[in-house]
Design a protein around this motif. Structure first.
Motif: not given
Length: 485
Positions: A433-441, A416-427
Protein backbone atom coordinates in the motif's frame (compact mmCIF):
# COMPACT_ATOMS: atom_id res chain seq x y z
CA UNK A 1 13.41 -30.26 -34.18
CA UNK A 2 15.88 -28.25 -32.13
CA UNK A 3 17.98 -27.64 -35.25
CA UNK A 4 14.95 -26.19 -37.06
CA UNK A 5 14.16 -23.99 -34.08
CA UNK A 6 17.72 -22.64 -33.93
CA UNK A 7 17.68 -22.09 -37.69
CA UNK A 8 14.36 -20.26 -37.49
CA UNK A 9 15.58 -18.01 -34.68
CA UNK A 10 18.75 -17.27 -36.66
CA UNK A 11 16.71 -16.20 -39.68
CA UNK A 12 14.48 -14.02 -37.49
CA UNK A 13 17.52 -12.37 -35.92
CA UNK A 14 19.10 -11.61 -39.30
CA UNK A 15 15.82 -10.18 -40.56
CA UNK A 16 15.36 -7.95 -37.51
CA UNK A 17 18.97 -6.80 -37.74
CA UNK A 18 18.59 -5.88 -41.43
CA UNK A 19 15.40 -3.94 -40.72
CA UNK A 20 16.88 -2.04 -37.77
CA UNK A 21 20.15 -1.26 -39.54
CA UNK A 22 18.20 -0.20 -42.64
CA UNK A 23 16.11 2.23 -40.61
CA UNK A 24 19.20 3.57 -38.87
CA UNK A 25 20.95 4.09 -42.20
CA UNK A 26 17.92 5.97 -43.55
CA UNK A 27 17.83 8.25 -40.51
CA UNK A 28 21.54 8.81 -39.95
CA UNK A 29 22.97 8.65 -43.47
CA UNK A 30 24.75 5.30 -43.04
CA UNK A 31 28.40 4.48 -42.43
CA UNK A 32 29.96 5.86 -39.28
CA UNK A 33 26.84 7.95 -38.69
CA UNK A 34 24.95 4.74 -37.96
CA UNK A 35 27.79 3.57 -35.73
CA UNK A 36 27.62 6.85 -33.82
CA UNK A 37 23.89 6.40 -33.12
CA UNK A 38 24.50 2.89 -31.78
CA UNK A 39 27.45 4.03 -29.66
CA UNK A 40 25.51 6.92 -28.11
CA UNK A 41 22.63 4.56 -27.34
CA UNK A 42 25.03 2.14 -25.64
CA UNK A 43 26.60 4.90 -23.53
CA UNK A 44 23.20 6.00 -22.23
CA UNK A 45 22.19 2.37 -21.85
CA UNK A 46 25.17 1.68 -19.61
CA UNK A 47 24.11 4.51 -17.31
CA UNK A 48 20.49 3.38 -16.96
CA UNK A 49 21.55 -0.25 -16.59
CA UNK A 50 23.57 0.78 -13.58
CA UNK A 51 20.63 2.63 -12.02
CA UNK A 52 18.23 -0.23 -12.71
CA UNK A 53 20.68 -2.75 -11.28
CA UNK A 54 20.62 -0.95 -7.95
CA UNK A 55 16.82 -1.12 -7.94
CA UNK A 56 16.70 -4.74 -9.06
CA UNK A 57 19.30 -5.64 -6.41
CA UNK A 58 17.42 -3.83 -3.63
CA UNK A 59 16.50 -7.01 -1.76
CA UNK A 60 20.05 -8.40 -1.92
CA UNK A 61 21.64 -5.10 -0.89
CA UNK A 62 19.18 -4.73 1.97
CA UNK A 63 20.03 -8.23 3.23
CA UNK A 64 23.79 -7.75 2.76
CA UNK A 65 24.08 -4.44 4.58
CA UNK A 66 20.89 -4.29 6.69
CA UNK A 67 19.62 -1.06 5.10
CA UNK A 68 16.20 0.50 4.45
CA UNK A 69 14.33 1.66 1.30
CA UNK A 70 15.53 5.19 2.00
CA UNK A 71 19.17 4.05 2.00
CA UNK A 72 18.61 2.11 -1.22
CA UNK A 73 17.24 5.28 -2.75
CA UNK A 74 20.28 7.20 -1.52
CA UNK A 75 22.58 4.94 -3.53
CA UNK A 76 20.88 6.13 -6.70
CA UNK A 77 20.39 9.71 -5.53
CA UNK A 78 24.00 10.35 -4.56
CA UNK A 79 25.16 9.41 -8.07
CA UNK A 80 22.66 11.85 -9.59
CA UNK A 81 23.53 14.65 -7.14
CA UNK A 82 27.24 14.46 -7.88
CA UNK A 83 26.49 14.07 -11.58
CA UNK A 84 24.41 17.24 -11.52
CA UNK A 85 27.32 19.25 -10.14
CA UNK A 86 29.92 17.67 -12.42
CA UNK A 87 27.80 18.19 -15.54
CA UNK A 88 28.46 21.96 -15.54
CA UNK A 89 32.23 21.83 -16.14
CA UNK A 90 31.72 18.98 -18.61
CA UNK A 91 29.36 21.26 -20.52
CA UNK A 92 32.17 23.77 -20.97
CA UNK A 93 34.50 21.01 -22.15
CA UNK A 94 31.88 19.79 -24.62
CA UNK A 95 31.94 23.20 -26.32
CA UNK A 96 35.74 23.52 -26.37
CA UNK A 97 37.64 20.20 -26.55
CA UNK A 98 37.63 17.09 -28.73
CA UNK A 99 34.41 15.44 -27.62
CA UNK A 100 34.91 11.88 -28.84
CA UNK A 101 38.20 11.38 -27.00
CA UNK A 102 36.85 13.00 -23.85
CA UNK A 103 33.80 10.73 -23.88
CA UNK A 104 35.99 7.65 -24.45
CA UNK A 105 38.18 8.45 -21.43
CA UNK A 106 35.08 8.99 -19.33
CA UNK A 107 33.52 5.67 -20.36
CA UNK A 108 36.72 3.77 -19.52
CA UNK A 109 36.86 5.46 -16.11
CA UNK A 110 33.21 4.54 -15.71
CA UNK A 111 34.12 0.86 -15.98
CA UNK A 112 36.76 1.22 -13.27
CA UNK A 113 34.24 2.94 -11.02
CA UNK A 114 31.74 0.09 -11.38
CA UNK A 115 34.44 -2.45 -10.51
CA UNK A 116 35.07 -0.38 -7.39
CA UNK A 117 31.35 -0.60 -6.54
CA UNK A 118 31.52 -4.39 -6.83
CA UNK A 119 34.42 -4.51 -4.35
CA UNK A 120 32.67 -2.48 -1.61
CA UNK A 121 32.97 -4.15 1.80
CA UNK A 122 30.13 -2.21 3.47
CA UNK A 123 27.36 0.28 2.76
CA UNK A 124 29.58 3.30 3.38
CA UNK A 125 32.18 2.12 0.84
CA UNK A 126 29.45 1.44 -1.71
CA UNK A 127 28.10 4.96 -1.15
CA UNK A 128 31.56 6.44 -1.76
CA UNK A 129 31.86 4.39 -4.93
CA UNK A 130 28.53 5.74 -6.13
CA UNK A 131 29.80 9.29 -5.55
CA UNK A 132 32.81 8.66 -7.78
CA UNK A 133 30.58 7.06 -10.39
CA UNK A 134 28.43 10.18 -10.46
CA UNK A 135 31.42 12.31 -11.48
CA UNK A 136 32.33 10.25 -14.52
CA UNK A 137 28.76 9.68 -15.74
CA UNK A 138 28.07 13.43 -15.81
CA UNK A 139 29.91 13.90 -19.11
CA UNK A 140 27.59 11.80 -21.27
CA UNK A 141 24.65 14.22 -21.58
CA UNK A 142 26.47 17.42 -22.66
CA UNK A 143 28.94 15.68 -24.97
CA UNK A 144 26.39 13.49 -26.73
CA UNK A 145 23.95 16.39 -27.18
CA UNK A 146 26.69 18.45 -28.82
CA UNK A 147 27.76 15.56 -31.06
CA UNK A 148 24.18 14.78 -32.14
CA UNK A 149 23.74 18.42 -33.14
CA UNK A 150 26.88 18.35 -35.30
CA UNK A 151 26.60 14.81 -36.69
CA UNK A 152 23.00 14.78 -37.94
CA UNK A 153 20.69 16.86 -40.12
CA UNK A 154 18.19 19.00 -38.14
CA UNK A 155 15.25 17.33 -39.88
CA UNK A 156 16.34 13.93 -38.52
CA UNK A 157 17.31 14.80 -34.97
CA UNK A 158 14.05 13.70 -33.39
CA UNK A 159 14.37 10.24 -34.94
CA UNK A 160 18.06 10.06 -34.04
CA UNK A 161 17.23 10.91 -30.44
CA UNK A 162 14.54 8.23 -30.56
CA UNK A 163 17.18 5.58 -31.27
CA UNK A 164 19.64 7.06 -28.78
CA UNK A 165 17.06 7.18 -25.99
CA UNK A 166 15.94 3.67 -26.88
CA UNK A 167 19.40 2.74 -25.63
CA UNK A 168 18.49 4.21 -22.25
CA UNK A 169 15.41 2.02 -22.06
CA UNK A 170 17.17 -1.10 -23.28
CA UNK A 171 19.87 -0.46 -20.69
CA UNK A 172 17.21 -0.19 -18.00
CA UNK A 173 15.73 -3.47 -19.21
CA UNK A 174 19.16 -5.09 -19.13
CA UNK A 175 19.60 -3.85 -15.58
CA UNK A 176 16.24 -5.24 -14.48
CA UNK A 177 16.44 -8.55 -16.34
CA UNK A 178 20.04 -9.66 -16.78
CA UNK A 179 22.00 -8.02 -13.98
CA UNK A 180 18.91 -8.16 -11.75
CA UNK A 181 18.82 -11.93 -12.13
CA UNK A 182 22.59 -12.10 -11.65
CA UNK A 183 22.10 -10.12 -8.43
CA UNK A 184 19.93 -12.92 -7.01
CA UNK A 185 23.15 -14.95 -6.99
CA UNK A 186 25.57 -12.09 -6.21
CA UNK A 187 25.01 -8.35 -6.33
CA UNK A 188 28.77 -7.92 -6.76
CA UNK A 189 28.70 -10.01 -9.92
CA UNK A 190 25.90 -7.79 -11.23
CA UNK A 191 28.15 -4.72 -11.11
CA UNK A 192 31.04 -6.63 -12.70
CA UNK A 193 28.79 -7.66 -15.60
CA UNK A 194 28.15 -3.95 -16.24
CA UNK A 195 31.77 -2.88 -15.86
CA UNK A 196 33.36 -5.16 -18.47
CA UNK A 197 31.52 -3.83 -21.59
CA UNK A 198 32.50 -0.27 -20.67
CA UNK A 199 36.12 -0.82 -21.69
CA UNK A 200 35.22 -2.17 -25.13
CA UNK A 201 32.75 0.68 -25.62
CA UNK A 202 35.46 3.23 -24.75
CA UNK A 203 37.63 1.93 -27.59
CA UNK A 204 34.77 2.29 -30.09
CA UNK A 205 34.00 5.84 -28.92
CA UNK A 206 37.68 6.79 -29.26
CA UNK A 207 37.61 5.79 -32.93
CA UNK A 208 34.61 7.95 -33.85
CA UNK A 209 35.51 10.96 -36.05
CA UNK A 210 35.18 14.39 -34.49
CA UNK A 211 32.62 16.46 -36.48
CA UNK A 212 33.09 20.12 -37.34
CA UNK A 213 31.28 22.32 -34.85
CA UNK A 214 28.07 23.96 -36.00
CA UNK A 215 28.07 22.17 -39.36
CA UNK A 216 25.65 19.25 -39.17
CA UNK A 217 26.58 16.24 -41.25
CA UNK A 218 23.71 15.73 -43.64
CA UNK A 219 21.86 12.63 -44.67
CA UNK A 220 21.89 12.07 -48.46
CA UNK A 221 18.41 13.50 -48.98
CA UNK A 222 19.01 16.57 -46.78
CA UNK A 223 19.99 19.98 -48.03
CA UNK A 224 23.67 20.53 -48.76
CA UNK A 225 24.07 23.88 -47.11
CA UNK A 226 24.63 24.37 -43.43
CA UNK A 227 22.99 27.05 -41.38
CA UNK A 228 19.53 27.34 -39.83
CA UNK A 229 17.59 24.27 -38.76
CA UNK A 230 14.29 23.34 -40.42
CA UNK A 231 12.36 24.96 -37.57
CA UNK A 232 14.41 28.15 -37.90
CA UNK A 233 13.84 28.34 -41.67
CA UNK A 234 10.13 27.80 -41.10
CA UNK A 235 10.04 30.61 -38.52
CA UNK A 236 11.72 32.95 -41.00
CA UNK A 237 9.29 32.09 -43.79
CA UNK A 238 6.44 32.99 -41.44
CA UNK A 239 8.07 36.32 -40.63
CA UNK A 240 8.57 35.55 -36.94
CA UNK A 241 11.15 37.95 -35.53
CA UNK A 242 13.69 37.28 -32.77
CA UNK A 243 13.60 38.70 -29.27
CA UNK A 244 16.14 41.55 -29.58
CA UNK A 245 17.05 41.29 -25.90
CA UNK A 246 18.19 37.68 -26.33
CA UNK A 247 20.19 37.91 -29.57
CA UNK A 248 23.82 37.37 -28.56
CA UNK A 249 26.82 39.09 -30.15
CA UNK A 250 30.43 38.02 -30.59
CA UNK A 251 32.14 34.65 -30.29
CA UNK A 252 29.75 32.48 -28.28
CA UNK A 253 32.38 29.78 -27.77
CA UNK A 254 34.38 32.05 -25.49
CA UNK A 255 31.43 32.95 -23.29
CA UNK A 256 32.03 31.95 -19.67
CA UNK A 257 29.93 29.31 -17.95
CA UNK A 258 28.13 31.78 -15.68
CA UNK A 259 27.28 34.18 -18.52
CA UNK A 260 26.19 31.28 -20.73
CA UNK A 261 24.03 29.80 -17.98
CA UNK A 262 22.32 33.15 -17.38
CA UNK A 263 21.49 33.46 -21.06
CA UNK A 264 20.32 29.85 -21.33
CA UNK A 265 17.95 30.31 -18.39
CA UNK A 266 16.49 33.50 -19.89
CA UNK A 267 15.11 31.57 -22.87
CA UNK A 268 11.51 30.90 -21.85
CA UNK A 269 10.96 27.77 -23.92
CA UNK A 270 14.24 26.33 -22.69
CA UNK A 271 13.08 26.73 -19.10
CA UNK A 272 9.84 24.95 -20.00
CA UNK A 273 11.66 22.08 -21.71
CA UNK A 274 14.23 21.74 -18.93
CA UNK A 275 11.70 21.47 -16.11
CA UNK A 276 9.15 19.43 -18.06
CA UNK A 277 11.82 16.89 -18.93
CA UNK A 278 13.21 16.88 -15.39
CA UNK A 279 9.79 16.11 -13.91
CA UNK A 280 9.36 13.20 -16.31
CA UNK A 281 12.77 11.80 -15.41
CA UNK A 282 11.94 12.33 -11.72
CA UNK A 283 9.05 9.89 -12.01
CA UNK A 284 11.09 7.49 -14.15
CA UNK A 285 13.88 7.42 -11.55
CA UNK A 286 11.38 6.32 -8.92
CA UNK A 287 10.08 3.59 -11.23
CA UNK A 288 13.60 2.36 -11.99
CA UNK A 289 14.45 2.16 -8.30
CA UNK A 290 11.24 0.67 -6.88
CA UNK A 291 9.44 -0.73 -9.94
CA UNK A 292 10.42 -4.35 -9.32
CA UNK A 293 9.53 -4.11 -5.62
CA UNK A 294 6.18 -2.50 -6.45
CA UNK A 295 4.94 -5.02 -9.02
CA UNK A 296 6.09 -7.94 -6.84
CA UNK A 297 3.94 -6.72 -3.96
CA UNK A 298 1.06 -5.35 -6.05
CA UNK A 299 0.48 -8.55 -8.03
CA UNK A 300 1.93 -11.10 -5.60
CA UNK A 301 4.50 -12.41 -8.08
CA UNK A 302 8.11 -13.54 -7.87
CA UNK A 303 11.08 -11.41 -8.85
CA UNK A 304 11.55 -13.37 -12.07
CA UNK A 305 7.94 -12.76 -13.13
CA UNK A 306 8.16 -9.11 -12.02
CA UNK A 307 11.25 -8.67 -14.16
CA UNK A 308 9.49 -10.21 -17.17
CA UNK A 309 6.53 -7.88 -16.61
CA UNK A 310 8.75 -4.81 -16.61
CA UNK A 311 10.48 -6.05 -19.75
CA UNK A 312 7.05 -6.29 -21.38
CA UNK A 313 6.29 -2.74 -20.26
CA UNK A 314 9.68 -1.71 -21.60
CA UNK A 315 8.60 -2.77 -25.08
CA UNK A 316 5.99 -0.02 -24.96
CA UNK A 317 8.63 2.47 -23.84
CA UNK A 318 11.00 1.55 -26.68
CA UNK A 319 8.20 1.85 -29.24
CA UNK A 320 7.32 5.18 -27.65
CA UNK A 321 10.76 6.78 -28.07
CA UNK A 322 11.00 5.62 -31.67
CA UNK A 323 7.48 6.82 -32.50
CA UNK A 324 7.82 10.12 -30.62
CA UNK A 325 10.93 11.20 -32.52
CA UNK A 326 9.47 10.15 -35.87
CA UNK A 327 6.10 11.88 -35.35
CA UNK A 328 7.70 15.10 -34.15
CA UNK A 329 10.03 15.24 -37.16
CA UNK A 330 7.15 14.43 -39.54
CA UNK A 331 4.95 17.23 -38.18
CA UNK A 332 7.81 19.71 -38.46
CA UNK A 333 8.53 18.54 -42.01
CA UNK A 334 4.90 19.23 -42.94
CA UNK A 335 5.13 22.83 -41.79
CA UNK A 336 3.93 22.55 -38.16
CA UNK A 337 6.48 24.71 -36.34
CA UNK A 338 5.28 23.48 -32.93
CA UNK A 339 5.09 19.87 -34.13
CA UNK A 340 7.74 18.52 -31.77
CA UNK A 341 6.21 20.18 -28.71
CA UNK A 342 2.69 19.09 -29.68
CA UNK A 343 3.92 15.50 -29.93
CA UNK A 344 5.49 15.70 -26.47
CA UNK A 345 2.42 17.31 -24.89
CA UNK A 346 0.01 14.72 -26.27
CA UNK A 347 2.33 11.88 -25.24
CA UNK A 348 2.60 13.24 -21.69
CA UNK A 349 -1.17 13.52 -21.43
CA UNK A 350 -1.56 9.91 -22.56
CA UNK A 351 0.93 8.75 -19.93
CA UNK A 352 -0.95 10.47 -17.10
CA UNK A 353 -4.34 9.13 -18.19
CA UNK A 354 -3.07 5.54 -18.35
CA UNK A 355 -0.89 5.55 -15.23
CA UNK A 356 -3.88 6.13 -12.91
CA UNK A 357 -5.66 2.81 -13.62
CA UNK A 358 -2.29 1.06 -13.94
CA UNK A 359 -1.44 1.94 -10.35
CA UNK A 360 -4.74 0.95 -8.78
CA UNK A 361 -5.68 -2.23 -10.63
CA UNK A 362 -4.86 -5.56 -8.95
CA UNK A 363 -5.24 -7.66 -12.09
CA UNK A 364 -1.90 -8.62 -13.61
CA UNK A 365 -3.04 -8.72 -17.26
CA UNK A 366 -5.07 -5.49 -17.11
CA UNK A 367 -2.33 -3.73 -15.15
CA UNK A 368 0.31 -4.82 -17.67
CA UNK A 369 -1.71 -3.40 -20.57
CA UNK A 370 -2.20 -0.03 -18.86
CA UNK A 371 1.47 0.07 -17.87
CA UNK A 372 2.47 -0.68 -21.47
CA UNK A 373 0.47 2.28 -22.77
CA UNK A 374 1.64 4.60 -19.99
CA UNK A 375 5.27 3.70 -20.67
CA UNK A 376 4.69 4.45 -24.37
CA UNK A 377 3.42 7.94 -23.57
CA UNK A 378 6.08 8.72 -20.95
CA UNK A 379 8.95 7.82 -23.25
CA UNK A 380 7.47 9.26 -26.47
CA UNK A 381 7.78 12.83 -25.19
CA UNK A 382 11.56 12.79 -24.73
CA UNK A 383 12.97 12.62 -28.32
CA UNK A 384 10.93 15.56 -29.65
CA UNK A 385 11.82 17.62 -26.56
CA UNK A 386 15.53 16.88 -26.99
CA UNK A 387 15.41 17.79 -30.69
CA UNK A 388 13.45 20.97 -29.95
CA UNK A 389 16.14 22.15 -27.52
CA UNK A 390 18.70 22.19 -30.33
CA UNK A 391 16.32 24.37 -32.39
CA UNK A 392 16.20 27.12 -29.75
CA UNK A 393 19.92 27.19 -28.92
CA UNK A 394 22.87 28.46 -31.03
CA UNK A 395 25.28 25.57 -31.82
CA UNK A 396 28.25 27.05 -29.86
CA UNK A 397 26.15 26.77 -26.67
CA UNK A 398 24.83 23.23 -27.15
CA UNK A 399 27.21 21.64 -24.65
CA UNK A 400 26.70 24.22 -21.91
CA UNK A 401 22.94 24.29 -22.49
CA UNK A 402 22.80 20.51 -22.10
CA UNK A 403 24.92 20.71 -18.95
CA UNK A 404 22.43 23.13 -17.39
CA UNK A 405 19.58 20.78 -18.35
CA UNK A 406 21.53 17.80 -17.00
CA UNK A 407 22.11 19.68 -13.75
CA UNK A 408 18.37 20.20 -13.25
CA UNK A 409 17.41 16.74 -14.51
CA UNK A 410 20.02 15.00 -12.37
CA UNK A 411 18.83 16.97 -9.37
CA UNK A 412 15.31 15.67 -9.96
CA UNK A 413 16.60 12.14 -10.44
CA UNK A 414 18.63 12.48 -7.26
CA UNK A 415 15.68 13.56 -5.16
CA UNK A 416 13.25 10.99 -6.56
CA UNK A 417 14.57 7.69 -5.13
CA UNK A 418 15.01 9.13 -1.65
CA UNK A 419 11.58 10.79 -1.70
CA UNK A 420 9.89 7.70 -3.11
CA UNK A 421 11.48 5.54 -0.43
CA UNK A 422 10.90 7.99 2.41
CA UNK A 423 7.27 8.68 1.46
CA UNK A 424 6.56 4.96 1.08
CA UNK A 425 8.15 4.13 4.46
CA UNK A 426 7.21 7.14 6.59
CA UNK A 427 4.03 8.63 5.09
CA UNK A 428 2.15 5.59 3.82
CA UNK A 429 3.55 2.97 6.20
CA UNK A 430 5.59 0.86 3.78
CA UNK A 431 4.60 -2.40 2.16
CA UNK A 432 2.41 -2.79 -0.93
CA UNK A 433 0.00 0.00 0.00
CA UNK A 434 2.84 2.39 0.79
CA UNK A 435 4.43 1.99 -2.63
CA UNK A 436 1.05 2.12 -4.38
CA UNK A 437 0.02 5.44 -2.87
CA UNK A 438 3.52 6.83 -3.32
CA UNK A 439 3.37 6.15 -7.07
CA UNK A 440 -0.08 7.75 -7.18
CA UNK A 441 1.06 10.94 -5.42
CA UNK A 442 4.17 11.15 -7.58
CA UNK A 443 1.98 11.47 -10.68
CA UNK A 444 1.50 15.13 -9.74
CA UNK A 445 4.93 16.14 -11.13
CA UNK A 446 3.99 14.50 -14.44
CA UNK A 447 0.84 16.63 -14.59
CA UNK A 448 2.86 19.78 -13.93
CA UNK A 449 5.51 18.84 -16.51
CA UNK A 450 2.94 18.20 -19.23
CA UNK A 451 1.24 21.50 -18.43
CA UNK A 452 4.58 23.27 -18.92
CA UNK A 453 4.93 21.76 -22.41
CA UNK A 454 1.54 23.18 -23.38
CA UNK A 455 2.75 26.60 -22.16
CA UNK A 456 5.85 26.26 -24.33
CA UNK A 457 3.71 26.18 -27.47
CA UNK A 458 3.29 29.94 -27.16
CA UNK A 459 6.98 30.83 -26.71
CA UNK A 460 8.70 28.30 -28.99
CA UNK A 461 8.35 30.12 -32.36
CA UNK A 462 10.04 33.35 -31.25
CA UNK A 463 12.78 31.48 -29.38
CA UNK A 464 13.50 29.51 -32.56
CA UNK A 465 13.85 32.77 -34.49
CA UNK A 466 16.11 34.19 -31.76
CA UNK A 467 18.45 31.18 -31.96
CA UNK A 468 18.67 31.60 -35.74
CA UNK A 469 19.61 35.27 -35.37
CA UNK A 470 22.24 34.48 -32.74
CA UNK A 471 23.72 31.79 -34.99
CA UNK A 472 23.95 34.24 -37.90
CA UNK A 473 25.76 36.80 -35.76
CA UNK A 474 28.18 34.20 -34.43
CA UNK A 475 29.00 33.05 -37.97
CA UNK A 476 29.49 36.69 -39.08
CA UNK A 477 31.88 37.19 -36.17
CA UNK A 478 33.93 34.16 -37.17
CA UNK A 479 33.90 35.30 -40.79
CA UNK A 480 35.25 38.73 -39.90
CA UNK A 481 37.89 37.14 -37.70
CA UNK A 482 39.08 34.89 -40.53
CA UNK A 483 39.10 37.80 -42.98
CA UNK A 484 41.20 39.91 -40.63
CA UNK A 485 43.63 37.04 -40.16
Amino acid sequence: MSGRLVGGLSVMWRTVRRVVVGHLDDVSGGGWHTRAVVVFALVFGLSTADTSTVGASATQLRNAFGISNTQIGLLVSITAIVGALASLPFGVLADRVRRTWTLAIVVATWGLAMLGNAAAANYEQLLVGRIFLGVVTAAAGPIIASLVGDYFAPSHRGRVYGYVLAGELLGAGFGFAVTGDVATLSWRAAFIVLALPAFALAVVVWRLPEPARGESSRAPEAEDETGPTDAQRLARRRGIGPDPDLVLHGDLRRMGLVAAAKHILRIRTNLVLIFAGALGYYFLAGVQTFGVEYVKKEYGITQVVATLLLLFVGIGAVIGVLAGGRVGDALLGRGHLNGRLVTAAVAGTLAIVLFVPAIFTRGLLVGAIFLLGAAFGLSAQNPPLDAARLDIMPPPLWGRAESVRTFVRSGAQAVAPVLFGAVADNVFGGGRSGLQWTFAVMLVPLVVGTGLIYLGLGTFPQDVATAAAATDRDEEGHGLGRAAA
